[in-house]
Design an enzyme around this catalytic site. Sequence first.
Site: not given
Ligand code: DGJ
Length: 704
Positions: A457, A525
Amino acid sequence: MPSVPSAVTFDAALGLAVLRTPNSVYALRIGADGSPRHVHWGPVLDPRGLPHPHSPADSSFEDEAAADELGVQSGARFGPAGLQVRFPDGTSGAQWRFLGHRVDGGELRLRLADRGYPLTAEFCYRVHPDSDVIERWTELTHTAAPGDDFGPITVHRLDSASWTAPPLPDARLSHLVGGWSSEFQLHRDRLPVAETVLTSRRGLTGHHASPWLALDDGTATEERGDVWSTALAWSGSWRITVHRDPVGRTTWTGGFGHEGLSWSLRPGETLRTPVFAGLHTPDGFGGASRAWHHHVRTRVLPEPDRDRPVLYNSWEATGFDVDQEGQCRLAELAAGLGAELFVLDDGWFGARTGDHAGLGDWTPRPEAFPDGLRPLADHVHGLGMAFGLWVEPEMVNADSDLYRAHPDWVLHSPTRDATELRHQLVLDLSRPEVEDLVRTTLDRLVGENAVDWLKWDANRPFTEAGRAGHPDPDRVWIDHTRAVHRIMDRLRADHPGLRIEACAGGGGRVDLAVLARTDQAWTSDNTDPVDRIAIQHGFGQLLPAQSMAAWVTDSPNGLTGRATPLRFRFHVAMAGALGLGGDLTRWTPDELAEAARLVAEYKRIRPLVQHGLQHRLTGPDGLTAVHYAAADDTEHAVLVWRPTTRFGHRPAPLRLPALHPAARYRDPETGRVYDGALLRHRGLDPDLPAGDYASRLIRLHRAD
Ligand code: DGJ
């Protein structure tokens, strides 16, 4: 349509280079002034019949000059320049002398030298026998010997390539825009007679724009029409400038970096750009997408033939509130539904009980995982699933041991306030010691915890980038991205079988370079299935469904508050690499049973979705549908979604133009047999149930 294997020829007498792909021709000619000029890119024709391209000096009217293969900022050229240099004596712009060419299989290199300064360039092209994609990049070398008196050459811009479409009476630009949780929105806009800039200044590919575009004359459809499309393989900041001039010509130049940055090219040094790939197709936007999908599968993704597993990810269920017991329970429920991979998301390390602390301290949080991660990994493996782990290796919280020990390791300027976003700062991976720490930390985590999958990430863009006091402060914009790529490559090499999921706060870093070292990307997300339809529609313009992670989460959706049936959520997510992301402890026995049935159904169509040919049957609004066809036409799956409906507005049948008109197809669910011609020309009634959030998966088998 003619279809011949790709080939490269160079006619020295004419100075004419021709690249042939199965269905297109690309040609350029070395101008009298030594600069490579564009001749043709598009349908198959003999480029020797085309007029000799004028150089800017041939006429007092610059409009008559042919476009450069990479625009320089010298002479009577006033468009966006893909190469901008300044020599130590203050002179700007290159003036080329053609040194020669090299053809090696499908690769062409044109070698150029500046007429007065120690600078050479190679314009590089590559074609493949089974694809209409042309890959292009540039290599720029300071040819003075290291240690020579000649100082560094300042490179203000080095694009990978400039592209030129034939003159079109009108021009339309398709591109992707968005934001966090609304990535990949397809815009199809009339191109103004102007310079249009698509860019990311964020140090990441960006949620807000994608380095992909398509150009047509305003009449192309999904199935028909000439489309020119390009995609840049770069995961940091980038810029593509599209220039449409008043005489109908459209050129675009693109590469890494945004405006205002420079690279100090030292004697003996070569700067190599990322690949900027392009294709022409007469088969409309759908044809362009399928050609890109083929390219991504054959030349980008590391292991395209491996099925993407059905994953479970705990993020939406537990947030930061993770511990061994809770994760083991979720893993058991996920395994019961047919999940093949369990991913432990954020919150497992350091002092990470929220987003304010702990990032950078990659040891398991003792209160949550008293014996480390291995017991959870072993439990997951014991359930027959692979074990995945979330990391955000490029970032730190200010409240972390790593930052306290090395406050100088983050992107910052000593005289400026450091901007925190999500309470975090960006590590400067252009520093070798930081790259080394990140790589060894990940190597240890993967090795010690039997990690099969890393979700990588990156939740914030760069600010205050550059290094005060460094002779070349902007290098970080390129070197950081190169370090990320290197670490991913090295991890894969050192841990064969390790898979990586690209993520950046959702789909903030999705491009051909990151997908060359990852297996799939976290698309967004936003897991609301209604919003997802448009996000997925945009994602698929360039990238195949197997690289598009799509989860089924809880209802009402945590972000949008929209309540939707489980079946609808599943049907939307089944259009990509299916995942589960809800709090399974709160799903009823009926919901769990339905979910298990739908996961099994997905596994039946997975070969089609992940390895078949994708045909978008509609736009992203209203009743929408996507068709996945086996390359040998034996099996088909159509996913249909209708978020809402008005009484009395029965939708038109869905035409399936990919079916063979002389064949017959059987729906295994109903037993009905259809004529291919009927489904192609009249269409299939999706026969959706009444009400909102209706959806269906229709399967068809070739009957004869
Ligand atoms: C952003 C990601 O897109 C989510 O799926 C998740 O992993 C969060 N970060 C965690 O902080």
